[in-house]
Design an enzyme around this catalytic site. Structure first.
Site, PDB file in Angstrom:
ATOM      1  N   CYS A 121       0.975  -1.019  -0.208  1.00 14.45           N
ATOM      2  CA  CYS A 121       0.143   0.341  -0.279  1.00 14.45           C
ATOM      3  C   CYS A 121       0.634   1.261   0.099  1.00 14.45           C
ATOM      4  O   CYS A 121       1.216   1.540   0.783  1.00 14.45           O
ATOM      5  CB  CYS A 121      -0.662  -0.010   1.429  1.00 14.45           C
ATOM      6  SG  CYS A 121      -2.326   1.389   1.701  1.00 14.45           S
ATOM      7  N   CYS A 167      -0.076   3.530   2.247  1.00 13.87           N
ATOM      8  CA  CYS A 167      -0.496   3.471   3.262  1.00 13.87           C
ATOM      9  C   CYS A 167       1.023   3.985   3.725  1.00 13.87           C
ATOM     10  O   CYS A 167       1.511   4.619   4.746  1.00 13.87           O
ATOM     11  CB  CYS A 167      -0.691   2.759   3.959  1.00 13.87           C
ATOM     12  SG  CYS A 167      -2.138   1.611   3.045  1.00 13.87           S
ATOM     13  N   ASP A 168       2.082   3.871   3.517  1.00  9.34           N
ATOM     14  CA  ASP A 168       2.944   2.936   4.330  1.00  9.34           C
ATOM     15  C   ASP A 168       4.259   4.331   2.872  1.00  9.34           C
ATOM     16  O   ASP A 168       5.200   4.977   4.049  1.00  9.34           O
ATOM     17  CB  ASP A 168       4.091   2.221   3.421  1.00  9.34           C
ATOM     18  CG  ASP A 168       3.471   0.844   4.419  1.00  9.34           C
ATOM     19  OD1 ASP A 168       2.707   1.676   5.493  1.00  9.34           O
ATOM     20  OD2 ASP A 168       2.613   0.011   3.951  1.00  9.34           O
TER      21      ASP A 168
HETATM   22  P1  FAD Z   1     -10.255  -5.279   6.840  1.00  5.60           P
HETATM   23  O1  FAD Z   1      -9.690  -4.223   7.631  1.00  5.60           O
HETATM   24  O2  FAD Z   1     -10.197  -5.962   5.888  1.00  5.60           O
HETATM   25  O3  FAD Z   1     -10.935  -6.483   8.493  1.00  5.60           O
HETATM   26  C1  FAD Z   1     -11.644  -7.602   8.185  1.00  5.60           C
HETATM   27  C2  FAD Z   1     -11.695  -8.059   9.290  1.00  5.60           C
HETATM   28  O4  FAD Z   1     -13.025  -9.587   9.109  1.00  5.60           O
HETATM   29  C3  FAD Z   1     -10.875  -8.843   9.330  1.00  5.60           C
HETATM   30  O5  FAD Z   1      -9.963  -9.154  10.887  1.00  5.60           O
HETATM   31  C4  FAD Z   1     -11.545 -10.669   9.004  1.00  5.60           C
HETATM   32  O6  FAD Z   1     -10.761 -11.851   9.805  1.00  5.60           O
HETATM   33  C5  FAD Z   1     -13.140 -10.727   9.607  1.00  5.60           C
HETATM   34  N1  FAD Z   1     -13.525 -11.603   8.658  1.00  5.60           N
HETATM   35  C6  FAD Z   1     -13.315 -12.147   6.640  1.00  5.60           C
HETATM   36  N2  FAD Z   1     -14.180 -12.496   6.406  1.00  5.60           N
HETATM   37  C7  FAD Z   1     -14.997 -12.928   7.672  1.00  5.60           C
HETATM   38  C8  FAD Z   1     -15.467 -14.154   8.493  1.00  5.60           C
HETATM   39  N3  FAD Z   1     -16.592 -15.006   7.159  1.00  5.60           N
HETATM   40  N4  FAD Z   1     -16.381 -13.921   9.739  1.00  5.60           N
HETATM   41  C9  FAD Z   1     -15.823 -12.984  10.462  1.00  5.60           C
HETATM   42  N5  FAD Z   1     -14.407 -12.875  10.327  1.00  5.60           N
HETATM   43  C10 FAD Z   1     -14.394 -12.998   8.878  1.00  5.60           C
HETATM   44  N6  FAD Z   1      -5.155   2.140   5.539  1.00  5.60           N
HETATM   45  C11 FAD Z   1      -5.415   3.438   5.617  1.00  5.60           C
HETATM   46  O7  FAD Z   1      -5.789   4.500   6.410  1.00  5.60           O
HETATM   47  N7  FAD Z   1      -3.623   3.674   6.814  1.00  5.60           N
HETATM   48  C12 FAD Z   1      -3.177   3.287   6.501  1.00  5.60           C
HETATM   49  O8  FAD Z   1      -1.510   3.642   6.987  1.00  5.60           O
HETATM   50  C13 FAD Z   1      -3.089   1.748   7.185  1.00  5.60           C
HETATM   51  N8  FAD Z   1      -2.174   0.740   6.704  1.00  5.60           N
HETATM   52  C14 FAD Z   1      -1.994  -0.432   5.771  1.00  5.60           C
HETATM   53  C15 FAD Z   1      -0.875  -1.344   5.899  1.00  5.60           C
HETATM   54  C16 FAD Z   1      -0.996  -2.743   5.754  1.00  5.60           C
HETATM   55  C17 FAD Z   1       0.456  -3.763   6.191  1.00  5.60           C
HETATM   56  C18 FAD Z   1      -2.262  -3.032   5.497  1.00  5.60           C
HETATM   57  C19 FAD Z   1      -2.577  -4.896   5.058  1.00  5.60           C
HETATM   58  C20 FAD Z   1      -3.659  -2.275   5.090  1.00  5.60           C
HETATM   59  C21 FAD Z   1      -3.310  -1.105   5.296  1.00  5.60           C
HETATM   60  N9  FAD Z   1      -4.332   0.258   5.281  1.00  5.60           N
HETATM   61  C22 FAD Z   1      -4.139   1.307   6.050  1.00  5.60           C
HETATM   62  C23 FAD Z   1      -5.689  -0.424   4.610  1.00  5.60           C
HETATM   63  C24 FAD Z   1      -6.187  -0.378   5.576  1.00  5.60           C
HETATM   64  O9  FAD Z   1      -5.959  -1.807   6.367  1.00  5.60           O
HETATM   65  C25 FAD Z   1      -8.076  -0.995   5.639  1.00  5.60           C
HETATM   66  O10 FAD Z   1      -8.634   0.312   4.249  1.00  5.60           O
HETATM   67  C26 FAD Z   1      -8.983  -1.499   6.160  1.00  5.60           C
HETATM   68  O11 FAD Z   1      -8.713  -2.504   7.663  1.00  5.60           O
HETATM   69  C27 FAD Z   1     -10.348  -1.882   5.071  1.00  5.60           C
HETATM   70  O12 FAD Z   1     -10.585  -2.087   6.763  1.00  5.60           O
HETATM   71  P2  FAD Z   1     -12.039  -3.305   6.781  1.00  5.60           P
HETATM   72  O13 FAD Z   1     -12.911  -2.792   7.494  1.00  5.60           O
HETATM   73  O14 FAD Z   1     -12.924  -3.063   5.470  1.00  5.60           O
HETATM   74  O15 FAD Z   1     -11.725  -4.552   7.180  1.00  5.60           O
END
Ligand code: FAD
Length: 330
Positions: A149, A152-153
């Protein structure tokens, strides 16, 4: 976990990233009695989602000094609980949206005919995961020079004024490479074929940029470092097989993401890349009562704050739906 009769919930949230927790905070405060299934390493992530795999988050509003990804997610979880959400540390492995209430199965019970849980509405917030290359050295230097990303980084000090390598030839790769020119001394883009997949405009911008070098017919073969940080990327020419090496302080993957939609893929309209289709400007999916938010609907922004934003939308949409449902049943 064995149940005699399914537990019924007003609204179930599947997923525990910023989208799921924001939905939980809003639904809890609205007295909708939400349950959240936060997952047990679902889709490869710990409860809390993608941010649990990173260190400093510097672009989430409200934290002028930055905040550790894990700490931010712990705070969101505590806020969800405080607002009245019941959190179950379980993964949902089967979801049946064909009749009301919706039927849910927790991991280990997916072969049973009776679901473990039912819900009048579901907020789908399962997230996405960045594709990795699984190169030698990748695990060692992941987050110590390797990232998926750029937004992000990119601003992290280890990348400042260093040559950087981006892998990918599509629009995202082009956009991320241009973004990285703000920080790196030079950006090398590795493109497997002899053409860019990116749109004409983006490709032109990339090729003309004075700080970018595009290496066609080139793949990364190894991430090398000094034991702590990445220092170079080994490459191979796909036509001549000639090996090469590019000095680099950063290696950014821009080879796509996989949205976690296997639970619903034959039941809900998805786009050509597998993301859940929502009515623009809302979280409504093709199934009434199923609301989707976060990275599972978003292939463009993929940020914690945008996920939180759409999580709020899903909660408000679900609340309206549940209120109408209750009125109909009166
Ligand atoms: P996610 O964070 O993807 O979480 C989904 C969760 O749901 C997971 O824990 C998963 O296990 C759970 N899940 C999935 N399927 C199921 C199921 N069937 N039953 C129960 N639970 C389930 N964004 C920023 O704004 N700033 C940053 O600095 C930043 N740094 C990042 C660094 C890294 C290394 C990464 C990978 C991403 C980064 N991002 C950052 C992006 C950010 O993390 C994502 O945009 C955000 O987390 C997405 O949120 P979400 O709620 O859609 O789902």
């Amino acid at each position: 976990m064995a149940h005699s009769a399914p537990h019924h919930h007003n609204v179930a949230i599947i997923g525990s990233g910023p989208a799921g927790h924001t939905a939980a905070i809003y639904l809890g405060r609205a007295d909708m009695k939400p349950v959240m299934f936060e997952g047990m390493m679902a889709n490869g992530f710990a409860p809390g989602g993608q941010l649990t795999t990173t260190t400093d988050v510097e672009n989430y509003p409200g934290f002028p000094e930055g905040v550790l990804g894990g700490e931010l997610m712990d705070k969101m979880r505590a806020q969800s609980v405080r607002c009245g959400t019941v959190i179950e540390t379980e993964t949902i492995t089967k979801l049946d949206l064909s009749s009301r209430p919706f039927k849910l199965w927790r991991e280990g019970s997916e072969n049973k005919s009776q679901p473990t849980d039912t819900a009048s509405a579901v907020v789908f917030a399962t997230g996405a995961s960045a594709r990795r290359m699984h190169l030698p050295g990748e695990d060692k230097y992941w987050q110590n020079g390797i990232s998926a990303c750029a937004v992000c980084d990119g601003a992290v000090p280890i990348f400042r004024n260093k040559p950087l390598v981006v892998v990918g030839g599509g629009d995202s790769a082009a956009e991320e490479s241009i973004y990285l020119t703000k920080y790196g001394s030079r950006v090398h883009v590795l493109v497997r074929r002899d053409v860019l997949r990116a749109s004409k405009v983006m490709a032109q911008r990339l090729l003309k940029h004075p700080k970018i070098t595009v290496h066609f017919n080139t793949v990364a073969t190894e991430a090398k470092g000094d034991g702590n940080l990445l220092t170079s990327v080994a490459t191979r020419n796909t036509k001549t097989s000639e090996p090469g090496e590019i000095a680099a302080g950063g290696l950014f993957y821009a080879i796509g993401h996989d949205p976690a939609t296997s639970l619903i893929k034959d039941q809900v309209n998805l786009d050509e890349d597998g993301y859940v289709k929502v009515v623009p400007g809302s979280s409504e999916t093709s199934v009434k009562g199923l609301f989707a938010c976060g990275d599972v609907v978003d292939k463009r922004y993929r940020q914690a704050v945008t996920s939180a934003g759409t999580g709020c939308m899903a909660a408000l949409d679900a609340e309206r739906y549940l209120t109408e449902l209750q009125e109909e049943q009166r």
